[in-house]
Design an enzyme around this catalytic site. Structure first.
Site: not given
Length: 334
Positions: A166, A95, A14, A65, A134, A206-207
């Site tokens: 993630h 999120c 974002m 997304q 995701k 991810n992460g």
């Protein structure tokens, strides 16, 4: 199946991965899959679609997304996004911000895998491009072995084309979105176990992955790596993606060549009356590690926001960077 570009992607972020950021990243890598910032299904249906979804053809392969939790709305938003030409539609189930909690989507959906499955089924029925998810490995006090498997069972049954995980929990209470990116411990092993359990499902991780070396290590266990803030804060890392991850030639030799390759795009943006800083804010970390990087950032931050700032302003900033890297390991410029 998702195209092989899932092997490396740049995360949706974002306020960061807007169309100018993505166009710049495409100069650095032809193969990395790029993602938009998250946009809600309601905004897509009722808002300014060109502002929210418009992108340049040079950005392909590029995915949108979506955020939301109403299957019919997500299906409609996915249809609209497919009409804009996106190569993939991704559903945000990770999120943890207050905004998504108020709207009952994002990481909140980890608690309702049945609903996530319904959302994916609706989107799959509406469009022909891949639909992906995701997610996190769990939220709050969930058992990550149980929670992640439950989510994956639901979305795979619904026909999901791939998963990006993630490798952290999200804490919906007690941690800010920023803290949720760093405080919960990483559990790469959980994602590797998921891949072992679901060998036919494309899975990316991810992460906390910040280098190409770390990327290659992860690719021994999963199908793809999604890099986030590391790629944004030091975009020069993307120059090596094509060569080292895809065994293709790099599109530019170095950061200096990248600036010149991107210059025609910047010129077109300026011709539309858009300020230089709108684009160059995504380039501030390009020379990290080189002598003069701090002066480059300072020059762009000071003069790049002016109404009359143009390509000469950018080139003046670049002129302050040494083309010689320090001997030995580069010391990151502060």
């Amino acid at each position: 199946m998702i195209p092989s570009d899932l092997r490396f992607s740049v995360a949706p972020m974002m306020d960061w991965t807007d169309r100018y950021c993505r166009s710049f990243h495409r100069v650095l890598s032809r193969r990395a899959r790029l993602y938009t910032e998250m946009v809600t299904s309601n905004a897509v249906i009722h808002g300014d679609r060109e502002r929210l979804l418009g992108f340049s053809g040079v950005e392909h392969p590029v995915a949108v997304q979506l955020g939301g939790s109403v299957p019919a709305d997500l299906a409609e938003a996915a249809r609209i996004a497919e009409g804009f030409g996106y190569d993939e539609v991704n559903l945000n189930v990770g999120c943890p911000s207050d905004r998504v909690q108020d709207g009952r989507f994002g990481a909140c959906l980890m608690r309702d895998p049945v609903l996530v499955g319904e959302c994916i089924a609706a989107m799959k029925a509406a469009i022909s491009v891949p639909v992906t998810v995701k997610c996190r490995i769990g939220v709050d006090d969930q058992d990550t072995e149980v929670a992640l498997d439950a989510l994956v069972d639901a979305v795979e049954q619904a026909g999901v084309d791939g998963l990006i995980v993630h490798a952290r929990k999200a804490w919906l209470q007690g941690l800010s979105p920023k803290e949720n990116r760093d405080v919960p411990p990483l559990d790469y092993g959980r994602v590797a176990r998921l891949k072992q359990r679901r060998p036919s499902l494309p899975i990316a991780i991810n992460g906390g992955i910040a280098t190409i070396a770390e990327t290659l290590t992860q690719l021994d266990h999963v199908d793809g790596v999604m890099m986030g803030r590391a790629a944004y804060n030091d975009p020069s890392v993307l120059i090596e993606v094509d060569r080292q991850v895809f065994d293709d030639p790099s599109p530019v030799a170095d950061a200096f060549e990248a600036v010149e390759a991107f210059a025609p795009t910047i010129a077109k943006v300026l011709e539309r009356g858009i300020r230089l800083h709108t684009v160059t804010r995504h380039m501030l970390g390009l020379f990290n590690g080189r002598p003069g990087a701090r002066a480059y950032r300072r020059h762009l931050s000071t003069f790049g926001t002016a109404m009359d700032a143009d390509l000469s302003t950018l080139r003046e900033a670049v002129s302050q960077v040494s083309r010689e890297m320090p001997a030995g390991d580069a010391v990151r410029a502060a």
